[in-house]
Enzyme design. Structure first.
Site, PDB file in Angstrom:
ATOM      1  N   TYR A   1       0.851  -1.182   0.000  1.00 14.62           N
ATOM      2  CA  TYR A   1       0.000   0.000   0.000  1.00 14.62           C
ATOM      3  C   TYR A   1       0.892   1.240   0.000  1.00 14.62           C
ATOM      4  O   TYR A   1       1.477   1.584   1.027  1.00 14.62           O
ATOM      5  CB  TYR A   1      -0.877  -0.036   1.244  1.00 14.62           C
ATOM      6  CG  TYR A   1      -1.890   1.060   1.340  1.00 14.62           C
ATOM      7  CD1 TYR A   1      -3.159   0.910   0.778  1.00 14.62           C
ATOM      8  CD2 TYR A   1      -1.598   2.234   2.025  1.00 14.62           C
ATOM      9  CE1 TYR A   1      -4.105   1.906   0.892  1.00 14.62           C
ATOM     10  CE2 TYR A   1      -2.549   3.237   2.136  1.00 14.62           C
ATOM     11  CZ  TYR A   1      -3.794   3.073   1.573  1.00 14.62           C
ATOM     12  OH  TYR A   1      -4.723   4.067   1.690  1.00 14.62           O
TER      13      TYR A   1
ATOM     14  N   GLN B   1       1.303   4.878  -0.110  1.00 15.58           N
ATOM     15  CA  GLN B   1       0.744   6.221   0.010  1.00 15.58           C
ATOM     16  C   GLN B   1       1.789   7.229   0.470  1.00 15.58           C
ATOM     17  O   GLN B   1       2.116   8.173  -0.226  1.00 15.58           O
ATOM     18  CB  GLN B   1      -0.430   6.220   0.984  1.00 15.58           C
ATOM     19  CG  GLN B   1      -1.011   7.624   1.194  1.00 15.58           C
ATOM     20  CD  GLN B   1      -1.991   7.670   2.355  1.00 15.58           C
ATOM     21  OE1 GLN B   1      -2.805   6.769   2.529  1.00 15.58           O
ATOM     22  NE2 GLN B   1      -1.908   8.699   3.153  1.00 15.58           N
TER      23      GLN B   1
ATOM     24  N   SER C   1       1.233  12.599   7.041  1.00 18.93           N
ATOM     25  CA  SER C   1      -0.212  12.618   7.254  1.00 18.93           C
ATOM     26  C   SER C   1      -0.946  13.467   6.232  1.00 18.93           C
ATOM     27  O   SER C   1      -2.099  13.216   5.917  1.00 18.93           O
ATOM     28  CB  SER C   1      -0.510  13.178   8.646  1.00 18.93           C
ATOM     29  OG  SER C   1       0.411  12.691   9.581  1.00 18.93           O
TER      30      SER C   1
ATOM     31  N   GLY D   1       5.329  -0.782   3.911  1.00 16.12           N
ATOM     32  CA  GLY D   1       5.859  -2.080   4.298  1.00 16.12           C
ATOM     33  C   GLY D   1       5.716  -3.080   3.166  1.00 16.12           C
ATOM     34  O   GLY D   1       4.729  -3.052   2.439  1.00 16.12           O
TER      35      GLY D   1
ATOM     36  N   ARG E   1      12.577 -11.453  41.705  1.00 19.19           N
ATOM     37  CA  ARG E   1      13.694 -10.613  42.117  1.00 19.19           C
ATOM     38  C   ARG E   1      13.547 -10.199  43.575  1.00 19.19           C
ATOM     39  O   ARG E   1      12.478  -9.807  44.023  1.00 19.19           O
ATOM     40  CB  ARG E   1      13.726  -9.376  41.228  1.00 19.19           C
ATOM     41  CG  ARG E   1      14.882  -8.444  41.459  1.00 19.19           C
ATOM     42  CD  ARG E   1      14.758  -7.263  40.503  1.00 19.19           C
ATOM     43  NE  ARG E   1      15.722  -6.221  40.793  1.00 19.19           N
ATOM     44  CZ  ARG E   1      15.495  -4.933  40.528  1.00 19.19           C
ATOM     45  NH1 ARG E   1      14.339  -4.556  39.998  1.00 19.19           N
ATOM     46  NH2 ARG E   1      16.408  -4.030  40.798  1.00 19.19           N
TER      47      ARG E   1
ATOM     48  N   ARG F   1       3.937   1.792  40.735  1.00 15.85           N
ATOM     49  CA  ARG F   1       4.279   1.976  39.318  1.00 15.85           C
ATOM     50  C   ARG F   1       3.726   0.822  38.483  1.00 15.85           C
ATOM     51  O   ARG F   1       3.272   1.022  37.356  1.00 15.85           O
ATOM     52  CB  ARG F   1       5.797   2.061  39.148  1.00 15.85           C
ATOM     53  CG  ARG F   1       6.417   3.304  39.797  1.00 15.85           C
ATOM     54  CD  ARG F   1       7.918   3.122  40.040  1.00 15.85           C
ATOM     55  NE  ARG F   1       8.692   3.151  38.793  1.00 15.85           N
ATOM     56  CZ  ARG F   1       9.945   2.705  38.712  1.00 15.85           C
ATOM     57  NH1 ARG F   1      10.543   2.165  39.759  1.00 15.85           N
ATOM     58  NH2 ARG F   1      10.595   2.783  37.555  1.00 15.85           N
TER      59      ARG F   1
ATOM     60  N   GLY G   1      18.337  -3.530  36.153  1.00 18.43           N
ATOM     61  CA  GLY G   1      19.352  -3.658  35.113  1.00 18.43           C
ATOM     62  C   GLY G   1      19.029  -4.723  34.084  1.00 18.43           C
ATOM     63  O   GLY G   1      19.197  -4.521  32.886  1.00 18.43           O
TER      64      GLY G   1
ATOM     65  N   GLU H   1      -1.403   5.656  11.551  1.00 20.69           N
ATOM     66  CA  GLU H   1      -2.872   5.763  11.626  1.00 20.69           C
ATOM     67  C   GLU H   1      -3.328   7.042  12.313  1.00 20.69           C
ATOM     68  O   GLU H   1      -4.339   7.042  13.022  1.00 20.69           O
ATOM     69  CB  GLU H   1      -3.442   4.543  12.361  1.00 20.69           C
ATOM     70  CG  GLU H   1      -3.467   3.307  11.501  1.00 20.69           C
ATOM     71  CD  GLU H   1      -4.187   3.530  10.182  1.00 20.69           C
ATOM     72  OE1 GLU H   1      -5.332   3.973  10.183  1.00 20.69           O
ATOM     73  OE2 GLU H   1      -3.557   3.292   9.135  1.00 20.69           O
TER      74      GLU H   1
END
Lengths: 718, 718
Positions: free
Chosen positions: A141, A143, A150, A183, A316, A339, A407, A430
Site C-alpha cells: 500500500y 501512500q 499525514s 511495508g 527478584r 508503578r 538492570g 494511523e
C-alpha cells in the site's frame, strides 16, 4: 513447564478462578479456545531440520539480512501450516499474530486487499482479489512519501491520463515525492496500490488509487522505470527490521486505464472524471474497525510487558533480609506497586474498552446500512481519542515495565527492549496521537457550542447533556472508602472532562476571529483523516471534496475554526481531550462490571482493578481535578489513601492476574517473564549464545589490543 | 558545510550572540575552545586506509561481532592519536567522549584506576597504577552479581584467606554469585578489582576489593579457574552493544595476600582484619564528582536530542499551505512548541545545575580536607536527587524528541533510537532513580523533624528554615506577567516543596512504629550507598559498619525509620523529593542569571528559557501547586498563559539556541539534525547503504518466496 514452578506459591495465593478470568480477557470462551490452541500450535511447532522455524530467541542477534531471510522463512512456513491444517481465516490470522514478527504478509491482508475491496469496481475485484487471496501476487500500500506523511493533500506523485494510449503515466516529479515507508515494498511486493494525483487534460483531480505492478513475478526484479529498495534500519534490534519498509520512484511508468481503482469515481475513455453517488460516510466502517484493532493490540502489548515485569518482580529480591533470611521480593515494595499495578489495571481497562469498540463497530455498520449517519461524529471522535490515549499509555508503560525490571530489563533477553521498539510506531501511524487529540478537542468544542441548542449529545459525549449539573456539582467523598463507589468516580471524571472542555471553549472565544483559523482547521481535518488505511476508501474525490466531506462528518464548529484561538490553545485542547477519553475508558470498565461475570472471585478482582485504574489516573492528573474544583485536595488525598489499600489487595493476585493473559513463553519471548520463574539459570545459559562468545579471544585481538598492551602511552595520565 | 544552509533564514532570526552563548554553555571560554577543537579533530579525523575510523553512520548495521571489533579499532586509534598529538588529560578525555562509543576503555579510567587510588596502599598504587596508566594491563570493576544489584550487602562471592599459603581464594559459591554486567570484563579486561566477602578463619568481614588477573596478557585466554564471557545483546542496535559487559565465575582462584586493596583495612600475615583510622567521610568526594558528571552528561544527551528535533521541526512542513504556497513548518505549531521548548529549556537548566555541582564538588573537597563534614548530609541528598530527576527527564525527553520528528524519527539514521538506547541505563546505574528519591525523601523527613530544634538547615535545604512562612504564604500573582518575577517563581516552588514534605512527615507519623521500619531504613541506606563507583572507597569495613556510617552521614531520623509509615508512604515521599529537587534546579538557573553574562541578548534568552523551564514544570505538576494551596487555579491558568507567550519568544531563536550546543554533525550522528538542514536528499542517499539493498532480489527468494507465489492457498480467504 509446570514441572518446575518458582511461582507456585504466588499462584496458590490467588483469590479467583484464573481459568474463568482467561475467558473474560479473551472476550468469550470460543475466542479463548481458538487463541489458546493456535498459540500453543505456534509455540510447539514441529521441529523442521532440527530448528524451530518460529523461534524468536535469536532474533536480536541476527544481522539485517539474516533477520529478513528469517522473516521470509517464517511466513512461508506459516502459510504452509495454515494449508496443512486447513485453518479458518480467524485461526490463520491468529497464527500470524502469534508468529510475532512484522512482515510483508501483514500488508497483503491488512492493506492491499482491503484497498481493492473498498475502492475497486466489481470487475476489478473479480480480477485482482483471487490472485491476492491465493498469493499469486504480493501487494502493498504505497501512500506515504518522503516529504509527506499525514498530509494526504500534499502528495506529489502524479498519474497523468494519456488518451492516445488509454493509459495512466505514473511519475515521481521530485525527490520528496518518492514513496517512503510502505511495508513490503522494499524487497518483496510484486504489486502495490499506489496513491497519486490524477491529472486529466492538465487538470488535477486530487489523490486516487492505482494498481501498479512493481516487480517481475519470476525473479522480483523491478520493472522498467521503477527504482525501489529498502529504507534501512529502524529502532532497535530485531523489532520492525524484519519488515522491508520501502522507498520507490517512478520514471514515467505506464499502466492501463482499468488499473485505476474506479469503485467510487471513474475516468472515462475520453479522460473525463466521473463521480459515483456512493455515500461517502461508508469510509467510517473500516476506520472504526482499524481503530478498535489498534486499541485491542495496545492491551495485548501492554499485557506482555506487565506480565514480564510482574513475574520478575516476584522472582527478584532486594534488601530486607532479616537475620540471614531471604531478601524481600521487590513486588512487595510500595514504590514498585505504585508503578506496576496501575499498568496492570490499564491493560485490563484497554482490553474492555477494545471489546466495547468491537460492539461499536458492529453498531456503526448496521446504521450505515440503513443510512443512519447520526452517530458518526461522536464515533469518529471517541475512536480517534481512544487510539491516542491507549497507544501512548502502552508505549510509556512498556518502557516503565522495563525500568521496573532493574538492570536486567536492559538485556535483549528480557524481551522488553524489542517489545518497546516494535510497539512505539503505533503512536505515530494511523494518525499521530497529538493530531488525534486535536480532533477530539474540536469535537468537544463543537459539542460545547451547541449546549442549550436543544440538540442532546449522544453516546460517549452524552454526559455533556448534564453540563449544567457537572459544572457545579460537588464531590461527596468524606472517607477513603467512598472512592470505591462507581458513581462517585464516574461523576468526578465527568465533571473534570466537562469543566476542562468548557474552560477551553471560553478561552478560545476570547481570541479574535481570523482567516488563518479556517486554514488551520481544514488542515487538521485532513491531517486526521483520512487515515492511511481509510484513505483507500476515500479515493475518487479531489481533496477539497474530501475536506468538505470530513468537515461535515466531524461537525466542525465554524465559529471556533475561524478563531485563531484554536491554534493558540491547541495544547490545552489536547489536555481536555485526554480528560474526555480517560472518562470513556473508565466508564466502559465500570459498565463491564455491571454485566454478569461468572467465576469465583473474578468480578471482585476486576472491581479492584477498575478502582486502581480510575484512582491512579486521578492521582496522576490530580491537577485537573483539583484546579477545576471537581474534588478538594483533601478528597484527592483520600483517593490516594484508598489507592494504597487497593495495591495491597492486588498484591496476592498479581501473578494470577498476569497468568490470565494466557501468554505462552514463546509469545512472551522473555526470560524474566518465564512462566516457571526459573530466571537466573536461563539468563546465564542465554548469555553464552551471543556471537561474541563463539571464540575465547575477540576478533581484532592482534590488530588492536596487543599493540595497546605493548605501547607506552606518553601521558603521565590520560 | 555552511555552503548549503537551509537554516540560514532561521539563523538570521536569532536575537542574540550565538558565539557568546556557546561559551556560556561550555562553562568558560577555555572549556569551549578545548571542546570545540577536539570535537572537530574527531569529526575530521584523517582517512586511514580510505575509511574514517571514527565513522558512526554504519554502526547500527553492524553485527554484534563487527560492532565490537569496530570498537577495539576505534579505541586503538584514539589512543594512537592521543599519543601522536600529545594531548593533555582533559583533551584525551574529550576525544574519547566525542568518539561517542561505549568501550572497555571507559572502565580503565573510570573505575579500575580510581578503585586502586581510593583503596590501595602506597605500595599497591606504586605497583599497579603505572601499569594501568601505560595500558600494560586493562582493568575493569567487578562488583554487581547476577542475583545482586544495588544491595552490596547481598554479594555472595567469597575471598577466603589461607594462612598456609598466605593467599586469598576467590570463589563463586552459587550461580547467582556470578559477576554480571561489569563492562570490559566480557572479552577484554586482563585484570579486575573484584568485590567479595572477606573470610578469615571462618569469619565474614563483609565486602572488600581485590585485584585479580583474569586473562593472559599474551592471548587474553582466561586464567585457570576463571569462566568469563559476554552477557549478550542489550537494548537497541549499536548503542551499548559496543561494550563487552561480562559474566564471570571463580572456581577457587588463588591470589597473593597483597592483592587485597588494603588502603583502609588490612589482613595481616596471621589473617587478622585490622582497620585504619582514615575518616570514612572521604568517600563523599568521589561520590559528588560522579554525580555531577552524570548530571552534566544528562544535559549533553538531552541537548543532542533537542538539537535534532528542533532543526528537523524547522525543516519539516505539514499542512497550512495557502493557495499553493509552502506548508507550515511544524515548529510553528503550538502543540509542537509546548512539547519541544520545555525540553530545550531543560537542557540549559541541567547544564547550569551541573556547572553548580562542579562548584559544590570543589567546596566539598576543601571542607573534607579541613575535616568539616557539616554539609555532607545536604550535599548527599541534593546530588542523589539531581542525579535522579535529570536522568529521568533526559531519558523521557529523548523519546519525546523522537516522537516530535514523526515517522522519520523511527529511522536509525535519525540518530534518536540509538541515543535513547544508549542513554536509558543512566536511570538505573549509580543508584536506581527511585531509590535516590527515597534517599532525598528521608533527608527531607529528617529536616522537617528538626524544624524548631534551632538547628538551621543549610545549602539547598535552607528554605526549610522559612517553613513557617512557606506553609502559609500566598502567591501574589494577579496578571500573567507577574509570573516573570524570579522571586515569585522561587517562592511558589519553595512553598510547594515545603508543604509536600511537611504533609508527608505528618502522614508518616500517623503510622505505628515497628521494627520492620528499621530494617527497611537500613536497607535503603545500603541500597543508596555506596554507589558502585563509591563502594571502591568504602571497602574495608563490614557492612554493618558501612550501614551505621552511612546512617550517620545521611542523618537518618530514627523516629521516622522506626515508623512503618516510611515504607507505606514511600511513593508519596518520592513525589515530595521530586518537588525539592526541581526547586534546586530552578533556583540554580535563577542564580545563574544573577551573574554578569556577556554577549548581545544572551542573558535575555536565558531569562526566557529559565521562565519556560519553571513554568512548564509548574504546568506539568500543577496538582502539587494547587492542591497544597501554593497557588490558586486562576494563578495556574495565568502561568499557562504566560508560558504560551514565552514560546512565541523562543520560536525565532530556537535554531540558534541549539546551534549554541556546538555539536558537530559527526557527534550528533543524525540526518534529521544536520547543521545544514539538507535532510531529504541525505535520507534518500542513506537508505541505499542498507545491507538489504546490496542485492536486487532478497536472499531466500527461491526457497521462500517463489514457492509461495506458485502455491494455491486452500482457504477462500486467510
Amino acid at each position: 513447564m509446570e514441572a518446575l514452578d518458582y511461582h507456585a506459591k504466588e499462584r496458590r495465593k490467588a483469590e479467583f478462578d484464573v481459568q474463568e478470568m482467561k475467558i473474560v480477557w479473551a472476550g468469550s470462551r470460543q475466542a479463548y479456545e481458538i487463541s489458546d490452541r493456535v498459540a500453543r500450535l505456534v509455540a510447539s511447532d514441529p521441529v523442521s531440520d532440527f530448528v524451530k522455524v518460529f523461534r524468536k530467541d535469536n532474533r536480536t542477534m541476527l544481522s539485517r539480512k539474516e533477520l529478513f531471510t528469517d522473516t521470509l522463512k517464517k511466513v512461508a512456513h506459516a502459510w504452509k501450516r495454515i494449508n496443512e491444517l486447513r485453518l479458518s481465516e480467524e485461526e490463520g490470522t491468529k497464527l500470524m499474530d502469534f508468529m510475532d514478527q512484522p512482515s510483508f504478509a501483514d500488508l497483503q491482508w491488512g492493506m492491499f486487499i482491503p484497498a481493492i475491496k473498498g475502492n475497486g469496481t466489481e470487475e476489478q475485484k473479480a480480477k485482482w482479489l483471487p490472485m491476492a487471496y491465493k498469493v499469486q501476487i504480493l501487494g502493498c500500500y504505497a501512500q506515504t512519501e518522503l516529504g509527506h506523511g499525514s498530509n494526504v493533500r500534499g502528495l506529489e506523485t502524479t498519474a497523468t491520463f494519456d488518451p492516445q494510449t488509454d493509459e495512466f503515466v505514473l511519475h515521481s516529479p521530485t525527490l520528496t515525492s518518492s514513496k517512503w515507508w510502505p511495508g513490503g515494498m522494499g524487497k518483496v511486493s510484486t504489486h502495490a496500490v499506489v496513491y497519486a494525483r490524477l491529472i486529466t487534460d492538465g487538470q488535477d483531480h486530487g489523490v486516487h488509487g492505482f494498481i501498479v505492478q512493481l516487480r517481475s513475478l519470476d525473479d522480483l526484479s523491478p520493472l522498467p522505470g521503477i527504482t525501489v529498495g529498502d529504507i534501512g534500519m529502524k529502532f532497535g534490534s530485531g523489532a520492525y527490521n524484519s519488515m522491508d519498509n520501502g522507498v520507490m520512484r517512478f520514471d514515467h511508468v505506464r499502466i492501463p486505464r482499468d488499473q485505476m481503482l474506479m469503485g467510487i469515481s471513474q475516468v472515462t475513455r475520453e479522460g473525463k472524471d466521473v463521480q459515483s453517488d456512493v455515500p461517502r460516510q461508508l469510509i467510517y466502517g473500516p476506520m472504526v474497525f482499524v481503530r478498535q484493532k489498534i486499541v485491542a493490540d495496545a492491551s495485548t502489548a501492554l499485557s506482555r510487558a506487565v506480565c514480564i515485569a510482574t513475574r520478575y518482580s516476584a522472582v527478584r529480591r532486594q534488601f530486607g533480609s532479616q537475620n540471614g533470611g531471604p531478601e524481600t521480593q521487590v513486588i512487595d515494595y510500595k514504590t514498585q506497586q505504585s508503578r506496576l499495578f496501575p499498568l496492570l489495571a490499564s491493560a485490563y481497562a484497554f482490553r474492555f474498552v477494545g471489546q466495547w469498540l468491537m460492539w461499536l463497530y458492529r453498531d456503526v455498520i448496521q446504521r450505515l446500512q440503513t443510512n443512519d449517519f447520526s452517530t458518526l461524529p461522536e464515533v469518529h471522535a471517541c475512536t480517534a481519542g481512544l487510539k491516542s490515549i491507549t497507544t501512548s499509555a502502552t508505549a510509556d508503560g512498556i518502557e516503565e515495565c522495563r525500568k521496573l525490571c532493574g538492570g536486567h530489563g536492559y538485556l535483549s533477553s528480557s524481551g522488553l527492549p524489542e517489545l518497546f521498539a516494535v510497539y512505539v510506531p503505533a503512536c505515530t501511524y494511523e494518525g499521530d496521537n497529538v493530531v488525534m487529540l486535536l480532533q477530539v478537542g474540536r469535537f468537544l468544542m463543537k459539542t460545547v457550542s451547541q449546549l442549550g441548542s436543544g440538540k442532546m449529545p449522544v453516546g460517549t459525549i452524552a454526559y455533556m447533556g448534564r453540563a449544567e449539573h457537572l459544572l457545579q456539582c460537588r464531590c461527596e467523598v468524606e472517607r477513603a472508602e467512598d472512592w470505591l463507589k462507581p458513581h462517585v468516580i464516574l461523576e468526578a471524571f465527568e465533571a473534570r472532562a466537562a469543566r476542562m472542555a468548557v474552560a477551553c471553549a471560553k478561552n478560545i472565544n476570547k481570541f479574535p476571529k481570523q482567516e488563518d483559523g479556517m486554514h488551520f482547521s481544514l488542515d487538521i481535518l485532513l491531517l486526521h483523516g483520512p487515515s492511511r488505511k481509510t484513505l483507500s476508501m476515500l479515493q475518487g474525490k479531489d481533496c477539497a471534496a474530501a475536506a468538505s466531506l470530513l468537515k461535515l462528518l466531524t461537525s466542525v464548529c465554524v465559529s471556533l475554526c475561524l478563531s485563531s484561538g484554536f491554534a493558540e490553545l491547541s495544547a490545552d485542547l489536547t489536555e481536555a481531550a485526554v480528560a474526555h477519553c480517560q472518562l470513556i475508558a473508565v466508564s466502559k470498565f465500570i459498565e463491564k462490571l455491571q454485566q454478569d461475570i461468572p467465576g469465583k472471585g473474578v468480578k471482585r478482582q476486576l472491581e479492584i482493578l477498575c478502582n486502581v485504574y480510575a484512582l491512579s489516573l486521578m492521582h496522576k492528573h490530580i491537577g485537573d481535578f483539583v484546579a477545576t474544583g471537581c474534588i478538594s485536595p483533601e478528597q484527592g488525598a483520600l483517593a490516594n489513601e484508598q489507592l494504597r489499600l487497593l495495591y495491597s489487595q492486588v498484591r496476592p493476585n498479581a501473578i494470577a492476574l498476569v497468568d490470565a493473559f494466557n501468554h505462552t513463553d514463546h509469545y512472551l519471548g522473555s526470560i524474566l517473564g518465564r512462566y516457571d520463574g526459573n530466571v537466573y539459570p536461563k539468563l546465564y545459559e542465554e548469555a553464552w549464545k551471543d556471537p561474541l562468545n563463539e571464540t575465547v579471544a575477540p576478533d581484532g585481538l592482534h590488530e588492536y589490543i596487543q599493540p595497546i598492551l605493548k605501547q607506552h602511552i606518553r601521558l603521565a595520565r590520560l
